[in-house]
Design an enzyme around this catalytic site. Structure first.
Site, short mmCIF file in Angstrom:
data_model
loop_
_atom_site.label_atom_id
_atom_site.label_comp_id
_atom_site.label_asym_id
_atom_site.label_seq_id
_atom_site.Cartn_x
_atom_site.Cartn_y
_atom_site.Cartn_z
N LYS A 20 -0.85 7.77 8.65
CA LYS A 20 -1.17 6.84 7.56
C LYS A 20 -0.06 5.81 7.43
O LYS A 20 -0.30 4.64 7.16
CB LYS A 20 -1.36 7.58 6.25
CG LYS A 20 -1.72 6.63 5.15
CD LYS A 20 -1.96 7.34 3.86
CE LYS A 20 -1.60 6.44 2.72
NZ LYS A 20 -0.17 6.28 2.53
N ASP A 21 1.20 6.25 7.61
CA ASP A 21 2.34 5.34 7.59
C ASP A 21 2.64 4.94 9.03
O ASP A 21 3.64 5.35 9.62
CB ASP A 21 3.54 6.01 6.93
CG ASP A 21 3.25 6.35 5.48
OD1 ASP A 21 3.10 5.42 4.68
OD2 ASP A 21 3.14 7.55 5.15
N GLY A 37 7.71 15.09 -1.29
CA GLY A 37 7.07 15.97 -2.27
C GLY A 37 5.76 15.41 -2.77
O GLY A 37 5.14 14.58 -2.10
N GLN A 93 14.72 3.91 -0.09
CA GLN A 93 13.54 3.25 0.46
C GLN A 93 12.66 2.61 -0.62
O GLN A 93 11.57 2.16 -0.34
CB GLN A 93 12.73 4.19 1.35
CG GLN A 93 12.05 5.34 0.62
CD GLN A 93 11.46 6.33 1.62
OE1 GLN A 93 12.17 7.12 2.22
NE2 GLN A 93 10.14 6.29 1.80
N GLY A 121 2.78 11.57 9.24
CA GLY A 121 1.38 11.16 9.13
C GLY A 121 1.18 9.77 9.72
O GLY A 121 2.01 8.88 9.54
N HIS A 175 -0.11 16.44 3.74
CA HIS A 175 1.16 17.10 4.10
C HIS A 175 0.90 18.49 4.68
O HIS A 175 1.57 18.92 5.63
CB HIS A 175 2.04 17.26 2.85
CG HIS A 175 2.46 15.98 2.21
ND1 HIS A 175 1.99 15.57 0.99
CD2 HIS A 175 3.31 15.01 2.63
CE1 HIS A 175 2.53 14.40 0.67
NE2 HIS A 175 3.34 14.05 1.64
O1 PAF Z 1 6.69 9.35 4.46
C1 PAF Z 1 7.49 9.80 3.62
O2 PAF Z 1 7.17 10.64 2.80
C2 PAF Z 1 8.92 9.25 3.60
O3 PAF Z 1 8.95 7.91 3.93
C3 PAF Z 1 9.88 10.06 4.48
C4 PAF Z 1 9.50 9.97 5.95
C5 PAF Z 1 9.90 11.52 4.04
C6 PAF Z 1 11.31 9.51 4.35
O4 PAF Z 1 11.75 9.57 3.04
#
Ligand code: PAF
Length: 284
Positions: free
Chosen positions: A149-150, A31, A61, A147, A37
């Site tokens: 970015k990650d 979100g 996480q 993305g 996004h």
């Molecule tokens: O990149 C994110 O927003 C989160 O790490 C994900 C992939 C939705 C997992 O919670």
């Protein structure tokens, strides 16, 4: 747009969207949606007949002392943005639908999870892999988009999906989408909302310092002193600390001390005030 909060509602919505062999794409998110996004959503539309987005701020996480409670939650605005994109399904599970009482399973991807953000945030990628594994099983998408970015997250998810046969193996099963940036180069992130105007201005030093370092390495400068100069540049520009600045193999994320023939990536995580920013760029 259908909104599902429970697995029962989700399953019947997914069955409906997949009828007649229609292809379904999933964009997993936490979100606080931004243009990055929405770019994933638009790209998803090009690869599938219907698009599902998930919004779940995944507690597994976040480590102790991290920003789980402060993480921006903008559900109504997110819904409005997704409606405007024509998204067919929003999966916004109540926490107990994702982690029922007694939940005891952990998905851990060795190797690619270990360095970089994995070293700085112990357990982070286990939390990501566990929730994404569940999302894949719940939504059963043909394609999932993340993305770039990650970058490390993308590598972890690709390895997990391959190792656990989570998606039908095809070229576009897991798609990485290039990072969307502000006009001064800062990568879009939900966490940019934490920055004060002064910190936001200072944060532009991150992509700038990275581009300088890339030009230097591509021009033949030695890697270690170039990374040290990058760190010094960030501290001078107002960053409080640098978690890491590494040149790594783009696929395995093994650190590199010279630029070779294989694709390489510069990856940086640095803190400004209480905010941790990450970025990565191709090298070579
Ligand atoms: O990149 C994110 O927003 C989160 O790490 C994900 C992939 C939705 C997992 O919670």
């Amino acid at each position: 747009m259908q909104i599902a909060n429970t697995l029962e509602v989700l399953r019947s919505a997914v069955d409906g969207l997949r009828t007649g062999g229609r292809r379904l794409a999933l964009v997993p998110t936490m979100g606080a949606l931004h243009e990055g996004h929405l770019t994933l959503v638009r790209e998803a539309r090009r690869h599938a007949d219907a698009v599902a987005v998930s919004i779940f701020v995944n507690p597994k996480q976040f480590g102790p002392g991290e920003d789980l409670d402060a993480y921006p939650r903008t559900f109504e605005e997110d819904c409005r943005l997704l409606e405007a994109e024509g998204v067919e399904l929003l999966w916004a599970p109540v926490p107990v639908a994702m982690y029922p009482d007694g939940f005891a399973t952990n998905v851990s991807v060795a190797g690619v999870s270990d360095g970089l953000c994995g070293a700085a945030r112990p357990g982070h990628f286990d939390g990501v892999a566990t929730v994404v594994c569940k999302l894949f099983n719940q939504v059963r998408p043909d394609t999932a988009l993340f993305g770039e970015k990650d970058w490390q997250q993308l590598a972890v998810i690709r390895r997990m999906a391959r190792d656990l046969d989570l998606m039908q193996p095809h070229a576009g099963a897991i798609l990485g989408v290039p990072t969307v940036r502000e006009s001064d180069g800062l990568a879009l992130s939900s966490r940019n909302r934490y920055l004060s105007p002064e910190q936001r201005a200072q944060a532009a030093a991150l992509p700038m310092a990275m581009r300088e370092a890339i030009a230097a390495v591509e021009g033949g400068s030695a890697v270690a002193p170039t990374l040290a100069a990058l760190e010094a540049h960030l501290l001078q520009a107002g960053f409080d600390s640098v978690d890491y600045a590494e040149l790594a193999d783009a696929a395995s994320l093994e650190p590199l001390d010279t630029l070779g023939a294989d694709p390489a990536r510069l990856l940086v995580a640095a803190r400004i005030g209480g905010t941790r920013l990450i970025d990565n760029m191709a090298v070579g």
